[in-house]
Design an enzyme around this catalytic site. Structure first.
Site, short mmCIF file in Angstrom:
data_model
loop_
_atom_site.label_atom_id
_atom_site.label_comp_id
_atom_site.label_asym_id
_atom_site.label_seq_id
_atom_site.Cartn_x
_atom_site.Cartn_y
_atom_site.Cartn_z
N SER A 119 0.81 -1.23 0.00
CA SER A 119 0.00 0.00 0.00
C SER A 119 0.84 1.27 0.00
O SER A 119 0.33 2.36 -0.27
CB SER A 119 -0.96 0.01 1.19
OG SER A 119 -0.25 0.11 2.41
N LYS A 156 0.70 4.15 7.16
CA LYS A 156 0.04 5.04 6.20
C LYS A 156 0.48 6.49 6.46
O LYS A 156 1.07 6.81 7.49
CB LYS A 156 -1.49 4.96 6.33
CG LYS A 156 -2.12 3.61 6.01
CD LYS A 156 -2.12 3.30 4.53
CE LYS A 156 -2.85 2.01 4.23
NZ LYS A 156 -2.15 0.82 4.72
#
EC number: 3.4.21.88
Length: 202
Positions: A119, A156
């Protein structure tokens, strides 16, 4: 290190936490009281088992004669898969220690986290890489963080506004994770301060 039973892990964690908080190990009586054993002798049996497994040393003749052997390993602890609801740096998650100078990173790295998934690939964080993490909750929008949402740990980019947090991926194939702080448990575990391509430091 041989695997510990659940009870042995509880005793080990209690010893480590007690040393961290007070500067000295607990007595057998304190271990028995904290973990609900019927007598200090029961605590002694668990300590002997931990000594046989090589994680502590028992110093005879002293009520607090317990020395952690695990703590003497040098280098940064490498955290692998994190079980739901458990502390990130719990002993069972630590796969080993890497001989990396923490001061290579700014701010200093406190531990390494094995990255799972792609990701964040657009900024060079790949599956299997080791992410250097500075343990802090003092982070700003736009920084790459290690966050825990309920029981899931993720890496993230942070975007926080009011009661809403967005955790942004760096890969167009992934969607942002939106967290409602009024309804979900959200914790910052640390700030990403660097990446070691898996194998480079082995």
């Amino acid at each position: 290190m041989k695997a510990l039973t659940v009870r042995q892990q509880e005793v080990f964690d209690l010893i480590r936490d007690h040393i961290s908080q007070t500067g000295m190990p607990p007595t057998r009586a304190e271990i028995a009281q904290r973990l609900g054993f019927r007598s200090p002798n029961a605590a002694e049996e668990h300590l002997k088992a931990l000594a046989r497994k090589g994680v502590i040393e028992i110093v005879s003749g002293a009520s607090r004669g317990i020395r952690l052997l695990q703590e003497e390993e040098e280098g940064l602890p490498l955290v692998g898969r994190v079980a739901a609801g458990e502390p990130l740096l719990a002993q069972q998650h630590i796969e080993g220690h890497y001989q990396v100078d923490p001061s290579l990173f700014k701010p200093n790295a406190d531990f390494l986290l094995r990255v799972s998934g792609m990701s964040m690939k657009d900024i060079g964080i790949m599956d299997g890489d080791l992410l250097a993490v500075h343990k802090t909750q003092d982070v700003r929008n736009g920084q790459v963080v290690v966050a825990r949402i309920d029981d899931e740990v993720t890496v993230k980019r942070l975007k926080k506004q009011g009661n809403k947090v967005e955790l942004l991926p760096e890969n167009s194939e992934f969607k942002p994770i939106v967290v409602d702080l009024r309804q979900q448990n959200f914790t910052i575990e640390g700030l990403a301060v660097g990446v070691i391509r898996n194998g480079d430091w082995l």
